[in-house]
Design an enzyme around this catalytic site. Structure first.
Site, PDB file in Angstrom:
ATOM      1  N   ASP A  26       0.886  -1.173   0.000  1.00  0.00           N
ATOM      2  CA  ASP A  26       0.000   0.000   0.000  1.00  0.00           C
ATOM      3  C   ASP A  26       0.921   1.219   0.000  1.00  0.00           C
ATOM      4  O   ASP A  26       1.553   1.528   1.005  1.00  0.00           O
ATOM      5  CB  ASP A  26      -0.887  -0.030   1.260  1.00  0.00           C
ATOM      6  N   LYS A  62       2.621  11.193  -3.567  1.00  0.00           N
ATOM      7  CA  LYS A  62       1.566  10.514  -4.328  1.00  0.00           C
ATOM      8  C   LYS A  62       0.680  11.518  -5.064  1.00  0.00           C
ATOM      9  O   LYS A  62       0.129  11.213  -6.112  1.00  0.00           O
ATOM     10  CB  LYS A  62       0.738   9.682  -3.354  1.00  0.00           C
TER      11      LYS A  62
HETATM   12 MG    MG Z   1      -4.403   4.927   2.242  1.00  0.00          MG
END
Ligand code: MG
Ligand code: ADP
Length: 634
Positions: free
Chosen positions: A22, A89
Site C-alpha cells: 500500500d 503521491k
Molecule cells: Mg491509504
C-alpha cells in the site's frame, strides 16, 4: 525443461514470493500471506509505536543522497523542512500545469521540467515523483527482505480507484526503479474488499470509505462472482486526519498566545505542536480525555491542559462532516439507493476515530466493517492479490489483466480510454458520450488499443455505427459505450442511446495478435512520448470543446436574431446578448492561440453568459424530440 539453478540460501520456491504494497500519501505498508492469513511485515529494531507503517516521507541532502526514509525522515522534518519530501503521491503522473496551483500547499519546491512534467527541487537537484516514490518502495522492499532473509523482487501495488493510466503507469515505474517487478496494480477499494473476503460473496454492493492523512476517497463497488466493478468514486483530495491536527494546533496556539502574547511560533515549533496535536487525536480514539503538555522553554511557553473527547469532537466535527456530501454524491452517481449497499468497509487511519465510525454508520444506515486495522486493510488486500498471482491460493479465481488500454476515438482523433491497461479481467466499464453536431443521427464507434493520446498512434481493433439516434441538438443525445472483457480476454463493445434505447454491438479479440515484444514496444513508446502527448492532448481537447461551444452559441444567436428560438420571450428577459457576444469573441481569439488555460478560461466565461439560455433551449428540444417530432426548426 530448463535447469533450475539454486543459489545458496534460496529455495526454488522463494523466487515465487510476491508481496502486497500500500503506497499511501501519508503512510505505506508491505504485507504477505502466510498459511492463508495476510499479515503486515513490521520494521525490525524499530521501537516506535507504529512500526508497521512507513511514513511516505523522504529526506535528501543537497547532493542527491537519501538521508532518511519513513519514521526517521518524518522526525527530521521538524529540523529540516526544506530537505523533506512528503505527499509525493499527489504528484504521480502529473504535469507541472496539473499541480501548479497546489504548489503553495507544499513546503518543498515544485518546478516544471523541459517536457512539462513536474519535478521536485531539493538543493540543486531535481527529482521526478517516480524516483521519490521509489525510495519509499525500496524501504518497504528492504523490510520484506530482512523479514524473509532473502531477496524480494515481485509485488502488487495499490492505487486509488480514480488513478488514471498515467498515474498507474508512474506507480508501476516507481516499482521498477525500486527493483520490483510489479505484477499488478490494483485499486485500493478493491484491495480493501479482498481483505474482508467480500470477493467470495456471490453478488453485492460494497461502499469503501477511506479517510487517510490528507485525502478522502469513497468508492462504490459491485461484486459479481469475484468480478469487481467500480460503480462510482468521489472524495476530496484535500481532506483527512491532517486537517484535524491543524485545527487542534490552531486551538493550542491561540490559547498559548492568550497567556504569552509575544509567542510567534517558528516552523520547528509549529511542527512540534502539530505532532502533539496528532498524538492527542490518536489517543482520543481509545481514551475519553488526554493531558496536553507543550513545553517550549526557549519561548517561555509551558502550556498544560486537559482535553476531553467531547471538546475534541467539537473541533473535529466540521472536518469530518465534509465527507458526507461526497458519499451522497457517490451513491447517486452509482444510481443506487443507500439501502442497496450490502457492506461498508472502513479504510484509513482516521477512521479509527469513534466519531467517524458513527458518521459512516449514519450515512450508510449500517454498521461499517472495522474488524481489521483500517490503516492496514489495503496492504492486506494487496497481499491476498499477490498470493493469488504467486499461485499459492488455488481456491480463488485467477484473474488476468489487460496488457494495453482499450478505448474509443473521440473528437480531434483523441483516444478516450475506457478500460485502462492492467485492469483485472473479466471487467465491464461504461462511459457516456454525447453527439458533436446538431441532428446527428448516427455515431461511429472506433475501438482502439494502446497507451498514446492520439488514436493514430494506437492500434485499431474494430468499428461500427450506431444508427437511428433521434435528431437532437449537439450534446443532447447521450450514448453509453460499454466495454466488457470476459475471462478469455474477448472484448464486447456495446453502444446504446439512452433516450431511445437503441443499441448496437460488436465482438473483438483485443490482445490476440500482439506479441510480448509489440506490447513492450508500445509501452516504451508511451513512456517516451508521454509529455508531448500530454501537452498536445490538452490543447486539442480544449480547442475541440471550445469549437463545439462556439458553433452552438453562434447558432443560437442567429436564431435569436431571427426570432426562431423555441423559448418564450419572458424567459429571454434576463439574458444580456452583448455580454454573450463579447464572450464569444474572446473565446474565438483564445481558440486561435495555443494556450489551453486561456481557452478554458474564456470558455467558462462564455458558458456562464449563455447558461440560462442554453438550459431553456435544451429542455424544449429534448421534450420535442421525445414526442417524435424533429427539431429541424429549432
Ligand atoms: Mg491509504
Ligand atoms: P494514507 O492512506 O493517507 O497514507 P493512513 O491511512 O495511514 O494514510 O492515515 C493516516 C492518518 O490517520 C493520519 O492523519 C493519522 O494521524 C491518522 N490516524 C492514525 N491512527 C489514528 C487513530 N488511532 N485515531 C485517529 N487518527 C489516526
Amino acid at each position: 525443461m530448463p535447469l533450475e539453478i539454486q543459489l545458496p540460501g534460496q529455495t526454488a520456491q522463494s523466487t515465487g514470493r510476491v508481496v502486497g504494497i500500500d503506497l499511501g500519501t501519508t503512510n505505506s505498508l508491505v504485507a504477505f500471506v502466510e498459511n492463508g492469513i495476510a499479515k503486515i511485515i513490521e520494521g525490525r529494531g524499530d521501537e516506535r509505536s507504529s512500526s508497521k507503517l512507513v511514513p511516505s516521507v523522504v529526506t535528501l541532502d543537497d547532493y542527491g543522497s537519501v538521508v532518511a526514509v519513513g519514521n526517521k525522515a518524518k522526525e527530521r522534518s521538524t529540523q529540516d523542512a526544506q530537505h523533506t519530501v512528503y505527499s509525493v503521491k499527489r504528484l504521480m503522473g502529473k504535469s507541472y500545469q496539473d499541480v501548479k496551483k497546489e504548489a503553495g500547499l507544499l513546503t518543498y519546491r515544485l518546478v516544471p521540467a523541459d517536457e512539462g512534467l513536474v519535478r521536485v527541487q531539493i538543493g540543486k537537484k531535481l527529482y521526478t515523483p517516480i524516483e521519490l516514490s521509489s525510495y519509499v518502495l525500496v524501504e518497504l522492499k528492504k523490510r520484506a527482505e530482512a523479514f524473509f532473509n532473502e531477496p524480494v523482487t515481485r509485488a502488487v501495488i495499490t492505487v486509488p480507484a480514480y488513478f488514471n493510466d498515467a498515474q498507474r503507469h508512474a506507480t508501476k515505474d516507481a516499482g521498477r526503479l525500486a527493483g520490483l517487478d510489479v505484477l499488478r496494480i490494483i485499486s485500493e477499494p478493491t484491495a480493501a474488499a479482498l481483505a474482508y473476503g467480500l470477493d467470495k460473496t456471490k453478488e453485492g454492493i460494497v461502499a469503501v470509505y477511506d479517510l487517510g492523512g490528507g485525502t478522502f476517497d469513497i468508492s462504490i463497488l459491485k461484486i459479481t462472482n469475484g468480478i469487481f466493478e467500480v460503480l462510482s468514486t468521489n472524495g476530496d483530495t484535500y481532506l483527512g486526519g491532517d486537517d484535524i491536527d491543524r485545527r487542534l494546533m490552531e486551538l493550542f496556539i491561540t490559547q498559548i498566545k492568550y497567556m504569552t502574547p509575544t509567542f510567534d511560533p517558528t516552523p520547528e515549533q509549529m511542527q512540534k505542536i502539530r505532532q502533539i496535536a496528532e498524538k492527542a487525536k490518536i489517543d482520543l480514539s481509545t481514551q475519553s480525555r488526554v493531558m496536553i503538555e507543550i513545553d517550549l522553554p526557549e519561548a517561555g511557553v509551558s502550556y498544560r491542559r486537559n482535553l476531553t473527547l467531547q471538546e475534541f469532537e467539537r473541533v473535529a466535527k466540521t472536518v469530518i462532516e465534509r465527507t458526507r456530501k461526497p458519499c451522497e454524491d457517490a451513491i447517486r452517481d452509482a444510481k443506487i439507493d443507500v439501502i442497496d449497499i450490502d457492506e461498508v468497509v472502513l479504510v484509513g487511519g482516521a477512521t479509527r476515530m469513534p466519531m467517524v465510525k458513527a458518521l459512516v454508520h449514519e450515512i450508510f444506515q449500517r454498521k461499517p466493517h472495522d474488524e481489521l486495522n483500517p490503516d492496514e486493510t489495503v496492504a492486506l488486500g494487496a497481499a491476498i492479490q499477490a498470493n493469488i498471482l504467486a499461485g499459492e491460493t488455488k481456491d480463488i479465481l485467477l484473474l488476468d489483466v489487460t496488457p494495453l488500454s482499450l478505448g474509443i476515438e473521440t473528437m480531434g482523433g483523441m483516444m478516450s480510454t475506457i478500460i485502462p491497461r492492467n485492469s483485472t479481467i473479466p471487467t465491464k466499464v461504461t462511459e457516456t458520450y454525447t453527439t458533436f453536431v446538431d441532428n446527428q443521427t448516427g455515431v461511429e464507434v472506433n475501438v482502439f488499443q494502446g497507451e498514446r493520446d492520439f488514436v493514430k498512434d494506437n492500434r485499431h481493433l474494430a468499428s461500427f455505427t450506431l444508427k437511428g439516434i433521434p435528431p437532437l441538438p449537439a450534446g443532447a443525445a447521450k450514448v453509453e459505450v460499454t466495454f466488457l472483457i470476459d475471462a478469455d480476454g474477448i472484448l464486447q463493445v456495446k453502444a446504446r442511446e439512452t433516450h431511445t434505447g437503441i443499441e448496437q454491438q460488436v465482438e473483438v479479440k483485443p490482445s490476440y495478435g500482439l506479441s510480448e515484444e509489440e506490447i513492450d514496444r508500445m509501452l516504451k513508446e508511451s513512456i517516451e512520448n508521454a509529455s508531448t502527448d500530454i501537452a498536445g492532448r490538452r490543447l486539442v481537447e480544449a480547442k475541440t470543446e471550445a469549437q463545439r461551444i462556439l458553433a452552438a452559441t453562434e447558432k443560437v444567436l442567429g436564431q435569436l436574431r431571427r426570432g426562431q428560438l423555441p423559448v418564450t420571450a419572458a424567459k429571454l428577459k434576463g439574458i444580456n446578448v452583448a455580454d454573450v457576444i463579447d464572450a464569444l469573441y474572446a473565446l474565438r481569439r483564445a481558440v486561435n492561440g495555443d494556450d489551453p488555460a486561456e481557452i478554458a478560461k474564456q470558455q467558462s466565461l462564455l458558458e456562464r453568459a449563455t447558461e440560462p439560455l442554453a438550459r431553456e433551449i435544451m429542455n424544449a428540444a429534448v421534450a420535442e424530440a421525445l414526442e417524435g417530432k424533429t427539431v429541424e426548426q429549432v
